[in-house]
Scaffold this motif. Structure first.
Motif, short mmCIF file in Angstrom:
data_model
loop_
_atom_site.label_atom_id
_atom_site.label_comp_id
_atom_site.label_asym_id
_atom_site.label_seq_id
_atom_site.Cartn_x
_atom_site.Cartn_y
_atom_site.Cartn_z
N TYR A 28 0.80 -1.22 0.00
CA TYR A 28 0.00 0.00 0.00
C TYR A 28 0.83 1.27 0.00
CZ TYR A 28 -3.66 -3.32 0.93
OH TYR A 28 -4.51 -4.38 0.83
N ALA A 58 -1.33 6.29 1.72
CA ALA A 58 -1.21 4.84 1.91
C ALA A 58 -2.26 4.36 2.90
CB ALA A 58 0.20 4.49 2.39
N MET A 61 -5.61 4.09 1.28
CA MET A 61 -5.74 2.86 0.49
C MET A 61 -6.00 1.65 1.39
SD MET A 61 -3.24 2.89 -2.78
CE MET A 61 -1.73 3.36 -1.98
N VAL A 62 -5.30 1.58 2.51
CA VAL A 62 -5.50 0.48 3.46
C VAL A 62 -6.95 0.48 3.94
CG1 VAL A 62 -4.93 -0.33 5.79
CG2 VAL A 62 -3.10 0.32 4.22
N GLN A 65 -9.75 -0.84 1.65
CA GLN A 65 -9.83 -2.30 1.50
C GLN A 65 -10.00 -2.99 2.86
OE1 GLN A 65 -6.75 -3.82 -1.04
NE2 GLN A 65 -7.02 -2.18 -2.51
N HIS A 69 -8.20 -7.46 4.37
CA HIS A 69 -6.87 -7.67 4.96
C HIS A 69 -6.79 -9.00 5.71
CE1 HIS A 69 -5.79 -3.72 3.72
NE2 HIS A 69 -6.76 -3.17 4.42
#
Length: 126
Positions: A28, A58, A61-62, A65, A69
């Motif tokens: 990421y 970053a 983006m994490v 989603q 994970h």
């Protein structure tokens, strides 16, 4: 609350190392630091950690989603970490929600906090 470049990662597998954590989350963005929190007495993982990226993009983006994970086939929860000074009085700020009742809540030598965040919420209950 200001933007953060540091997500909290909870629900880590028991044997998860900082290397495993970094290897997963490096997709990421550029990782500046990673840490898996450990019990001071046993050295065992406490089941959560933090990743520090070089940008807030970053972390965005994490978070986008969130549902996806998995580390070692185990789903892990990510939250935007909140700096201690920004945490509401009695809020959890992205930290773990279990384990504080095992006599380990004051592991940093801090003074007792009284009963902040516990007990009565006022109002008429009669």
């Amino acid at each position: 609350v200001r933007a953060t470049n540091k997500p909290f990662v909870g629900g880590l597998p028991q044997n998860c190392s900082e290397q495993v954590l970094s290897n997963y989350f490096c997709q990421y963005g550029t990782i500046v630091d990673s840490v898996v929190m450990k019990d001071r007495e046993t050295g065992n993982s406490r089941g959560f950690g933090f990743i520090t990226y070089d940008s807030t993009d970053a972390v965005d983006m994490v978070m986008r989603q969130y549902e996806d994970h998995k580390i070692e086939q185990k789903w892990v929860e990510v939250k935007r970490a909140v700096a201690r000074e920004d945490m509401p009085a009695g809020g959890d700020g992205g930290g773990p929600s279990k384990g504080a009742g095992k006599g380990k809540g004051r592991d940093r030598g801090s003074p007792p906090r009284g009963d902040r965040g516990r007990g009565g919420g006022g109002g008429d209950r009669g």
